[in-house]
Design a protein around this motif. Structure first.
Motif, mmCIF file in Angstrom:
data_model
loop_
_atom_site.group_PDB
_atom_site.id
_atom_site.type_symbol
_atom_site.label_atom_id
_atom_site.label_comp_id
_atom_site.label_asym_id
_atom_site.label_seq_id
_atom_site.Cartn_x
_atom_site.Cartn_y
_atom_site.Cartn_z
ATOM 1 N N PHE A 159 0.849 -1.188 0.000
ATOM 2 C CA PHE A 159 0.000 0.000 0.000
ATOM 3 C C PHE A 159 0.883 1.235 0.000
ATOM 4 C CE2 PHE A 159 -2.511 -3.302 1.915
ATOM 5 C CZ PHE A 159 -3.732 -3.150 1.271
ATOM 6 N N SER A 160 0.551 2.176 -0.861
ATOM 7 C CA SER A 160 1.269 3.438 -0.936
ATOM 8 C C SER A 160 0.255 4.572 -1.012
ATOM 9 C CB SER A 160 2.151 3.462 -2.191
ATOM 10 O OG SER A 160 2.668 4.757 -2.416
ATOM 11 N N ASP A 161 0.588 5.695 -0.375
ATOM 12 C CA ASP A 161 -0.303 6.855 -0.463
ATOM 13 C C ASP A 161 -0.016 7.684 -1.717
ATOM 14 O OD1 ASP A 161 2.087 8.029 0.290
ATOM 15 O OD2 ASP A 161 1.273 9.100 1.999
ATOM 16 N N ILE B 237 3.890 -0.923 3.678
ATOM 17 C CA ILE B 237 3.213 0.368 3.578
ATOM 18 C C ILE B 237 4.226 1.477 3.331
ATOM 19 C CG2 ILE B 237 1.770 2.042 4.794
ATOM 20 C CD1 ILE B 237 0.594 -0.335 6.367
ATOM 21 N N THR C 131 -4.230 8.313 -2.497
ATOM 22 C CA THR C 131 -5.130 7.226 -2.158
ATOM 23 C C THR C 131 -4.297 5.992 -1.855
ATOM 24 O OG1 THR C 131 -6.945 5.832 -2.929
ATOM 25 C CG2 THR C 131 -5.409 6.608 -4.603
ATOM 26 N N TRP C 132 -4.832 5.069 -1.100
ATOM 27 C CA TRP C 132 -4.141 3.803 -0.841
ATOM 28 C C TRP C 132 -4.416 2.812 -1.959
ATOM 29 C CZ3 TRP C 132 -0.519 4.215 2.587
ATOM 30 C CH2 TRP C 132 -0.655 5.087 3.656
ATOM 31 N N LEU D 79 -7.815 0.945 5.166
ATOM 32 C CA LEU D 79 -6.531 0.329 5.478
ATOM 33 C C LEU D 79 -6.449 -0.041 6.959
ATOM 34 C CD1 LEU D 79 -3.759 -0.589 4.534
ATOM 35 C CD2 LEU D 79 -2.940 1.756 4.863
ATOM 36 N N ALA E 160 4.451 5.515 3.029
ATOM 37 C CA ALA E 160 3.719 6.759 3.298
ATOM 38 C C ALA E 160 4.649 7.943 3.122
ATOM 39 C CB ALA E 160 3.156 6.739 4.715
ATOM 40 N N THR F 182 -7.892 5.657 4.206
ATOM 41 C CA THR F 182 -7.119 5.319 5.397
ATOM 42 C C THR F 182 -7.958 4.471 6.343
ATOM 43 O OG1 THR F 182 -5.801 7.323 5.165
ATOM 44 C CG2 THR F 182 -5.820 6.287 7.333
#
Length: 121
Positions: free
Chosen positions: A40-42, A86, A46-47, A72, A88, A69
């Protein structure tokens, strides 16, 4: 994968001609992790993967989704999975209205550019 989202260059290609182990590195953030992680990356505000053109684990086909979020957090709390990766960007998580507005506007412009770029390819 880090860099400009609309660039024709992919910095992972550096490792096609070089071995990161020769530089004393024990791994590369995308190429060394394997496809068993839920990434998951912002990126793209968005995730999810809707605004994300290149930020993914190569070879990963099965995807677990979280668009917000809250999604998640619930996914993590569910204990259904224990293999999260993850990424961020802390500068995007500001509590000031001005900072949020600046990053939101920038991300909106970039995401529109990505959608346009994808549409013409």
């Amino acid at each position: 994968m880090h860099g400009k989202p609309l660039s024709k260059y992919d910095n992972r290609e550096l490792w096609n001609e070089h071995d990161y182990r020769d530089l004393g590195l024990i791994g590369e953030a995308y190429l060394s992790v394997g496809d068993d992680l839920n990434y998951f990356s912002d990126t793209g505000r968005t995730w999810g993967f809707g605004n994300n053109l290149r930020d993914y684990i190569p070879g990963k086909t099965e995807k677990v989704f979280a668009n917000s979020t809250d999604d998640l957090i619930e996914l993590i709390k569910s204990n259904e999975f224990n293999n999260f990766y993850i990424l961020a960007h802390p500068e995007r998580w500001t509590s000031s209205a001005l900072g949020w507005g600046i990053y939101y506007s920038t991300d909106l412009a970039v995401n529109l550019g990505k959608k346009h770029f994808n549409a013409i390819q």
